[in-house]
Scaffold this active site. Structure first.
Site, mmCIF file in Angstrom:
data_model
loop_
_atom_site.group_PDB
_atom_site.id
_atom_site.type_symbol
_atom_site.label_atom_id
_atom_site.label_comp_id
_atom_site.label_asym_id
_atom_site.label_seq_id
_atom_site.Cartn_x
_atom_site.Cartn_y
_atom_site.Cartn_z
ATOM 1 N N ASP A 59 0.854 -1.193 0.000
ATOM 2 C CA ASP A 59 0.000 0.000 0.000
ATOM 3 C C ASP A 59 0.890 1.243 0.000
ATOM 4 O O ASP A 59 1.776 1.375 0.848
ATOM 5 C CB ASP A 59 -0.893 -0.017 1.253
ATOM 6 C CG ASP A 59 -1.946 1.081 1.236
ATOM 7 O OD1 ASP A 59 -3.097 0.796 1.576
ATOM 8 O OD2 ASP A 59 -1.610 2.236 0.905
ATOM 9 N N ASP A 97 -4.008 2.250 -5.139
ATOM 10 C CA ASP A 97 -2.652 2.224 -4.574
ATOM 11 C C ASP A 97 -2.345 0.990 -3.729
ATOM 12 O O ASP A 97 -1.393 0.995 -2.977
ATOM 13 C CB ASP A 97 -2.388 3.499 -3.762
ATOM 14 C CG ASP A 97 -2.914 3.424 -2.338
ATOM 15 O OD1 ASP A 97 -3.976 2.794 -2.139
ATOM 16 O OD2 ASP A 97 -2.267 3.974 -1.444
ATOM 17 N N GLU A 98 -3.169 -0.058 -3.822
ATOM 18 C CA GLU A 98 -2.850 -1.226 -2.993
ATOM 19 C C GLU A 98 -3.219 -2.530 -3.684
ATOM 20 O O GLU A 98 -4.119 -2.575 -4.521
ATOM 21 C CB GLU A 98 -3.526 -1.139 -1.625
ATOM 22 C CG GLU A 98 -5.021 -1.186 -1.699
ATOM 23 C CD GLU A 98 -5.698 -1.107 -0.335
ATOM 24 O OE1 GLU A 98 -5.346 -1.904 0.561
ATOM 25 O OE2 GLU A 98 -6.592 -0.265 -0.195
HETATM 26 P P1 TTP Z 1 -5.276 5.119 1.030
HETATM 27 O O1 TTP Z 1 -4.261 4.059 0.726
HETATM 28 O O2 TTP Z 1 -6.377 4.780 1.948
HETATM 29 O O3 TTP Z 1 -4.551 6.375 1.686
HETATM 30 P P2 TTP Z 1 -3.135 6.998 1.383
HETATM 31 O O4 TTP Z 1 -2.347 6.199 0.427
HETATM 32 O O5 TTP Z 1 -3.312 8.427 0.994
HETATM 33 O O6 TTP Z 1 -2.470 7.004 2.817
HETATM 34 P P3 TTP Z 1 -1.906 5.757 3.628
HETATM 35 O O7 TTP Z 1 -0.449 6.025 3.807
HETATM 36 O O8 TTP Z 1 -2.662 5.781 4.911
HETATM 37 O O9 TTP Z 1 -2.159 4.527 2.821
HETATM 38 O O10 TTP Z 1 -5.886 5.668 -0.297
HETATM 39 C C1 TTP Z 1 -5.141 5.778 -1.506
HETATM 40 C C2 TTP Z 1 -5.526 7.018 -2.265
HETATM 41 O O11 TTP Z 1 -6.931 6.994 -2.555
HETATM 42 C C3 TTP Z 1 -5.286 8.299 -1.505
HETATM 43 O O12 TTP Z 1 -3.957 8.776 -1.681
HETATM 44 C C4 TTP Z 1 -6.308 9.214 -2.095
HETATM 45 C C5 TTP Z 1 -7.458 8.320 -2.488
HETATM 46 N N1 TTP Z 1 -8.514 8.430 -1.466
HETATM 47 C C6 TTP Z 1 -9.536 9.361 -1.668
HETATM 48 O O13 TTP Z 1 -9.564 10.052 -2.680
HETATM 49 N N2 TTP Z 1 -10.508 9.470 -0.729
HETATM 50 C C7 TTP Z 1 -10.513 8.726 0.432
HETATM 51 O O14 TTP Z 1 -11.408 8.899 1.266
HETATM 52 C C8 TTP Z 1 -9.455 7.771 0.619
HETATM 53 C C9 TTP Z 1 -9.395 6.926 1.858
HETATM 54 C C10 TTP Z 1 -8.489 7.661 -0.353
HETATM 55 MG MG MG Z 2 -2.211 4.110 0.652
#
Ligand code: TTP
Ligand code: MG
Length: 399
Positions: free
Chosen positions: A13, A111-112
């Site tokens: 992720d 992203d995961e």
């Molecule tokens: P996530 O992997 O949940 O968050 P992240 O990568 O920004 O942070 P983390 O280090 O905690 O993993 O989500 C991936 C992307 O999806 C995030 O960069 C932006 C998008 N996203 C949104 O647009 N709205 C949301 O509510 C969430 C959770 C994510």
């Molecule tokens: Mg993320």
């Protein structure tokens, strides 16, 4: 009991994905609170935070927070609009890196992903070795960091990747699963939403360990068939395989009305809502389908299904809706109460490999709208920004 099947699973992720990309693109943003999302307009903007850098999280800013609240908490932040095209491009490259190590890649979001690397170890080394290689490749090729969990199953890998973010690497060896799992809060239990968590806490279950020690028969009583599932997870058992993207054969959504209805406006509104959900799920999985399905169940349970196959594959809400709407008009017996509607799509090809068809300006516009909507609504904001005319009918469909 067949336990975890000696698999080696990675969950990868990206850290603060959109915000990290912005920091990469703009070196002057590095080390600063960067908030990606709607325009804050000096605290009066509408819309939500997509994500923010870890520097911004220290101010209490997080995904799905109203942008006006984010501005109150962090007025000195750097606020940027999302650049969906760039994030998609990087996501695609990141998935290419995963495929260098295994074919068994299950995308979960932009992203995961889960990777089953059991068969890759001869070539690339142990699970942790592969995790380190992937992190290094992403850092070097994309200039951003990822966190990885390595474990004998999906559930444990997913928990592990989150524990030492950012730039984390957490390994859960087979013989230390319970030691790893038991101290964790039940908020970490997969598939348990807020409501279930409250219910568990009322039973005195606050950690995964509490859950593992709880009598199974009472869990069954309180949670039905989820009881056993939770119990297994609490013992670190999860035999679900990593499903590679092409394993998906169809995507569909249904809605059962709380009261049968023959109101055509309401029926069409529901079809639009279901088309939108279907399109959103396709776009999230980077899939496009050719065959669009309508399911219609009357009050007396008589059910008809109809479908139409297009010349070119689509993931557009508008396109899906226009087809189901015409199938509905051709087949619905006016005045007859309807109990359930369903919208589905099959005949997939990967949208990355899908040749661009000759969109007219209108469909291009609607595609852009779809993309913007996806960006904004990714996960949490979905209901809030549903197209005005497709607001959930009567009671929203269950997930
Ligand atoms: P996530 O992997 O949940 O968050 P992240 O990568 O920004 O942070 P983390 O280090 O905690 O993993 O989500 C991936 C992307 O999806 C995030 O960069 C932006 C998008 N996203 C949104 O647009 N709205 C949301 O509510 C969430 C959770 C994510
Ligand atoms: Mg993320």
């Amino acid at each position: 009991m067949l336990n975890n099947m000696n698999r080696v699973i990675l969950h990868v992720d990206m850290d603060a994905f959109f915000a990290s990309v912005e920091q990469r693109e703009h070196p002057e943003f590095r080390g600063k609170p960067v908030i990606v999302g709607a325009d804050p307009k000096e605290g009066k903007g509408r819309g939500v935070v997509s994500t923010c850098s870890y520097e911004a999280r220290a101010f209490g800013v997080h995904s799905a927070l109203p942008i006006s609240t984010a501005y109150q908490r962090c007025p000195q932040g750097i606020y940027v609009r999302p650049n969906g095209k760039l994030y998609s491009q990087i996501s695609k490259e990141m998935f290419q890196i995963f495929y260098e190590f295994t074919d068994a890649v299950e995308p979960l979001s932009i992203d995961e992903a889960f990777l089953d690397v059991t068969g890759s170890q001869k070539l690339f080394g142990s699970g942790p070795d592969i995790a380190r290689l992937i992190k290094k490749r992403i850092r070097e090729k994309e200039g951003i960091t990822a966190s990885v969990g390595v474990a004998p199953n999906k559930y444990l890998a997913k928990i592990a990747s989150d524990l030492e973010k950012p730039d984390g690497l957490v390994v859960v060896p087979e013989d230390r699963i319970l030691e790893f799992l038991f101290p964790l809060d039940i908020a970490r239990l997969w598939g348990a939403g807020k409501h279930t968590q409250d219910k568990l806490r009322k039973l005195g279950i606050n950690t995964i360990g509490d859950l593992a020690r709880f009598p199974l028969n009472i869990l069954n009583e309180k949670f039905g068939k989820m009881g056993k599932h939770f119990y297994n997870l609490a013992h670190g058992i999860d035999n679900r395989p990593v499903k590679a993207g092409e394993g998906v054969k169809s995507v569909s959504n249904e809605h059962t009305f709380s009261k049968d209805t023959a109101d055509q406006d309401k029926l069409k509104q529901t079809l639009l809502y279901l088309s939108d959900k279907t399109g959103y799920r396709l776009r999230k999985k980077s899939l496009k389908g050719k065959t669009i399905h309508l399911k219609l169940r009357y009050g007396n349970f008589k059910t008809i299904t109809r479908n139409k196959t297009l010349m070119s594959a689509t993931d557009s809400t508008q396109r899906i809706f226009s087809i189901v709407e015409s199938l509905f008009e051709q087949n619905y017996q006016s005045g007859r109460p309807v109990r359930l509607l369903g919208v589905g799509i099959s005949g997939f090809m990967d949208s990355a490999s899908n040749q661009l068809s000759l969109f007219d300006e209108q469909s291009e516009k609607s595609e852009k709208l779809d993309q913007v909507q996806d960006l904004l609504s990714n996960r949490f904001g979905r209901k809030i920004i549903a197209r005005a005319e497709s607001l959930p009918p009567v009671s929203p469909p269950k997930k």
